[in-house]
Design a protein around this motif. Structure first.
Motif, mmCIF file in Angstrom:
data_model
loop_
_atom_site.group_PDB
_atom_site.id
_atom_site.type_symbol
_atom_site.label_atom_id
_atom_site.label_comp_id
_atom_site.label_asym_id
_atom_site.label_seq_id
_atom_site.Cartn_x
_atom_site.Cartn_y
_atom_site.Cartn_z
ATOM 1 N N LYS A 95 0.822 -1.210 0.000
ATOM 2 C CA LYS A 95 0.000 0.000 0.000
ATOM 3 C C LYS A 95 0.853 1.256 0.000
ATOM 4 O O LYS A 95 0.356 2.339 -0.260
ATOM 5 N N ASN A 96 2.171 1.107 0.297
ATOM 6 C CA ASN A 96 2.992 2.298 0.441
ATOM 7 C C ASN A 96 4.380 2.199 -0.204
ATOM 8 O O ASN A 96 5.157 3.139 -0.124
ATOM 9 N N GLY A 97 4.722 1.081 -0.813
ATOM 10 C CA GLY A 97 6.025 0.925 -1.446
ATOM 11 C C GLY A 97 7.155 0.626 -0.479
ATOM 12 O O GLY A 97 8.304 0.500 -0.888
ATOM 13 N N LEU A 98 6.833 0.504 0.802
ATOM 14 C CA LEU A 98 7.847 0.210 1.815
ATOM 15 C C LEU A 98 7.682 -1.166 2.430
ATOM 16 O O LEU A 98 8.650 -1.794 2.838
ATOM 17 N N LEU A 99 6.448 -1.642 2.521
ATOM 18 C CA LEU A 99 6.154 -2.945 3.115
ATOM 19 C C LEU A 99 5.347 -3.776 2.127
ATOM 20 O O LEU A 99 4.255 -3.370 1.705
ATOM 21 N N LEU A 100 5.885 -4.920 1.763
ATOM 22 C CA LEU A 100 5.226 -5.865 0.868
ATOM 23 C C LEU A 100 4.697 -6.996 1.748
ATOM 24 O O LEU A 100 5.458 -7.592 2.514
ATOM 25 N N THR A 101 3.410 -7.288 1.674
ATOM 26 C CA THR A 101 2.822 -8.333 2.500
ATOM 27 C C THR A 101 2.168 -9.388 1.633
ATOM 28 O O THR A 101 1.685 -9.107 0.544
ATOM 29 N N GLY A 102 2.172 -10.604 2.133
ATOM 30 C CA GLY A 102 1.550 -11.703 1.417
ATOM 31 C C GLY A 102 1.820 -13.010 2.113
ATOM 32 O O GLY A 102 2.038 -13.061 3.327
ATOM 33 N N ALA A 103 1.838 -14.076 1.347
ATOM 34 C CA ALA A 103 2.114 -15.414 1.868
ATOM 35 C C ALA A 103 2.835 -16.191 0.782
ATOM 36 O O ALA A 103 2.719 -15.894 -0.399
ATOM 37 N N MET A 104 3.608 -17.177 1.210
ATOM 38 C CA MET A 104 4.347 -17.993 0.241
ATOM 39 C C MET A 104 4.463 -19.410 0.757
ATOM 40 O O MET A 104 4.417 -19.654 1.961
ATOM 41 N N TYR A 105 4.613 -20.355 -0.148
ATOM 42 C CA TYR A 105 4.784 -21.748 0.230
ATOM 43 C C TYR A 105 6.210 -22.013 0.678
ATOM 44 O O TYR A 105 7.151 -21.537 0.066
ATOM 45 N N ASP A 106 6.353 -22.755 1.750
ATOM 46 C CA ASP A 106 7.645 -23.283 2.179
ATOM 47 C C ASP A 106 7.653 -24.738 1.721
ATOM 48 O O ASP A 106 7.160 -25.624 2.408
ATOM 49 N N TYR A 107 8.174 -24.968 0.521
ATOM 50 C CA TYR A 107 8.117 -26.299 -0.079
ATOM 51 C C TYR A 107 8.991 -27.312 0.645
ATOM 52 O O TYR A 107 8.811 -28.503 0.484
ATOM 53 N N GLY A 108 9.929 -26.849 1.444
ATOM 54 C CA GLY A 108 10.762 -27.766 2.210
ATOM 55 C C GLY A 108 10.073 -28.287 3.447
ATOM 56 O O GLY A 108 10.570 -29.183 4.115
ATOM 57 N N ARG A 109 8.927 -27.732 3.777
ATOM 58 C CA ARG A 109 8.154 -28.188 4.927
ATOM 59 C C ARG A 109 6.912 -28.898 4.420
ATOM 60 O O ARG A 109 5.874 -28.289 4.210
ATOM 61 N N ILE A 110 7.053 -30.153 4.178
ATOM 62 C CA ILE A 110 5.938 -30.985 3.746
ATOM 63 C C ILE A 110 5.418 -31.720 4.978
ATOM 64 O O ILE A 110 6.190 -32.293 5.734
ATOM 65 N N THR A 111 4.113 -31.689 5.173
ATOM 66 C CA THR A 111 3.547 -32.375 6.330
ATOM 67 C C THR A 111 3.418 -33.867 6.052
ATOM 68 O O THR A 111 3.497 -34.303 4.909
ATOM 69 N N LYS A 112 3.197 -34.643 7.084
ATOM 70 C CA LYS A 112 3.036 -36.085 6.896
ATOM 71 C C LYS A 112 1.685 -36.384 6.248
ATOM 72 O O LYS A 112 0.776 -35.557 6.258
ATOM 73 N N THR A 113 1.550 -37.578 5.678
ATOM 74 C CA THR A 113 0.300 -38.004 5.071
ATOM 75 C C THR A 113 -0.806 -37.964 6.115
ATOM 76 O O THR A 113 -0.633 -38.425 7.238
ATOM 77 N N ILE A 114 -1.937 -37.393 5.735
ATOM 78 C CA ILE A 114 -3.069 -37.286 6.650
ATOM 79 C C ILE A 114 -4.180 -38.204 6.150
ATOM 80 O O ILE A 114 -4.607 -38.120 5.005
ATOM 81 N N VAL A 115 -4.625 -39.096 7.030
ATOM 82 C CA VAL A 115 -5.746 -39.979 6.728
ATOM 83 C C VAL A 115 -6.928 -39.488 7.555
ATOM 84 O O VAL A 115 -6.789 -39.222 8.760
ATOM 85 N N LEU A 116 -8.086 -39.348 6.913
ATOM 86 C CA LEU A 116 -9.258 -38.850 7.631
ATOM 87 C C LEU A 116 -9.660 -39.835 8.729
ATOM 88 O O LEU A 116 -9.619 -41.050 8.528
ATOM 89 N N PRO A 117 -10.033 -39.302 9.888
ATOM 90 C CA PRO A 117 -10.431 -40.175 11.009
ATOM 91 C C PRO A 117 -11.612 -41.068 10.637
ATOM 92 O O PRO A 117 -12.495 -40.662 9.891
ATOM 93 N N PHE A 118 -11.586 -42.269 11.162
ATOM 94 C CA PHE A 118 -12.671 -43.243 10.991
ATOM 95 C C PHE A 118 -12.913 -43.633 9.540
ATOM 96 O O PHE A 118 -14.025 -43.971 9.159
#
Length: 184
Positions: A95-118
């Motif tokens: 909004k001002n050219g001084l601070l850039l905000t957002g989100a990005m993927y950390d591809y080196g942090r992969i979570t374990k396989t998730i199986v739905l309960p029950f």
């Protein structure tokens, strides 16, 4: 439209008639390749401006915007060991050219396989990358320097961060809270 004080209809982001434009070219302050070096390790982010990206999602969103795509590279002894894909969505804005905000993927942090309960349904085979928020800020009186900081509370158990899998490891697989220098 960016930076103006007009009143817009409540549904303006769903009409397909509005464009959130970088009228002051603030995004240009961040474009290019930025680098952080720590001994034998080097980390680069590549920030690329995209103009008039069409944001469309169901009937909820239909508008255009300018933004920044992010990509990163990791090197060890000047040998490229990882290069992320470009995000498919320009997830950074300013909004001002001084601070850039957002989100990005950390591809080196992969979570374990998730199986739905029950059930035997695998929700995320092999897991998925975490997606922390990111602030990139220009350093005062140093046009070729930025601070790069990831944050999201994942270290406190938020979605995508698996304490069991990463026990004893840093929260992110990429450098965090560092000063980076523009190299091109």
């Amino acid at each position: 439209m960016s930076g103006d004080d007009n009143n817009y209809p409540y549904d303006y982001l769903s009409t397909g008639q509005y464009y959130i434009k970088d009228v002051n070219n603030y995004l240009d302050n961040f474009t290019g390749t930025w680098e952080y070096v720590n001994g034998n390790e080097k980390f680069q982010i590549i920030l690329t401006k995209v103009i008039q990206f069409h944001v469309i999602h169901d009937t909820t969103f239909n508008y255009y915007k300018d933004g920044i795509y992010v990509k990163y590279k990791k090197f060890y002894n000047n040998v490229l060991i990882y290069e992320s894909p470009f995000d498919s969505y320009p997830s950074f804005e300013t909004k001002n050219g001084l601070l850039l905000t957002g989100a990005m993927y950390d591809y080196g942090r992969i979570t374990k396989t998730i199986v739905l309960p029950f059930s035997d349904i695998v929700w995320h085979q092999g897991g998925e990358p975490i997606y922390p928020h990111c602030n990139i800020e220009k350093l005062a009186n140093q046009p070729n320097k930025i601070t790069f900081k990831l944050h999201s509370g994942m270290e406190h158990g938020h979605k995508g961060y698996d304490k069991e899998t990463y026990s004893g490891l840093p929260t992110y697989s990429i450098p965090n809270d560092v000063i980076m220098t523009k190299i091109n």
